[in-house]
Scaffold this active site. Structure first.
Site: not given
Ligand code: CO
Length: 151
Positions: A51, A89-90, A132-133, A46, A136
């Site tokens: 991000q 998380c990336l 989660h997204e 995701g 953000h």
């Molecule tokens: Co994330």
């Protein structure tokens, strides 16, 4: 399409409340396509627009190759149950991965890339990824929500 740089924890953009999308144009489509390519390259499940440094309310989730969920201006309208599971998380160093409590099922309303209203129902890992997204977009990272380690 092109991949974009994923910004990391510590960058202020990740802590901002992202702006609502009002125009569903080619620029948005390019953003979504670039987000998808960036996520695949980084082997993520995701990605949220902040991000890649774009403070807009745009998320994608793909927890398996057949699934490609895109939601613009997403909003959780219903949730039920509870799950605790490992999250990463990336934008966050993998050494910080940890357990986070999330709803088991969620219903998310929002818009598709053409501006049509959509309702996305998800459960289990996909529900976790959506939550989660969406976090953000409100400047929230999973590390803010870690469950205490019982060891
Ligand atoms: Co994330």
């Amino acid at each position: 399409m092109s991949t974009r740089e994923i910004i990391k924890e510590g960058n202020i953009i990740l802590r901002l409340k992202a702006d609502e999308v009002k125009v569903f144009d080619n620029e948005l489509h390019t953003l979504l396509d670039d987000m998808y390519e960036t996520m695949i390259k980084a082997q993520g499940v995701g990605l949220a627009a902040p991000q890649i440094g774009i403070s807009k309310r745009v998320i994608i989730v793909s927890t398996n190759p057949e699934e490609r969920i895109e939601v613009i201006n997403p909003e959780i309208v219903k949730f039920s149950g509870m799950q605790v599971g490992l999250e990463g998380c990336l934008s966050v160093d993998p050494s910080k991965n940890g357990n986070v409590k999330r709803p088991l099922k969620v219903t998310v309303k929002g818009y598709d890339r053409e501006g049509n209203k959509i309702l996305v129902k998800a459960k289990d890992f996909t529900a976790r990824a959506l939550c989660h997204e969406i976090d953000h977009l409100n400047g929230v990272l999973f590390i803010d929500k870690l469950e205490p380690n019982i060891e």
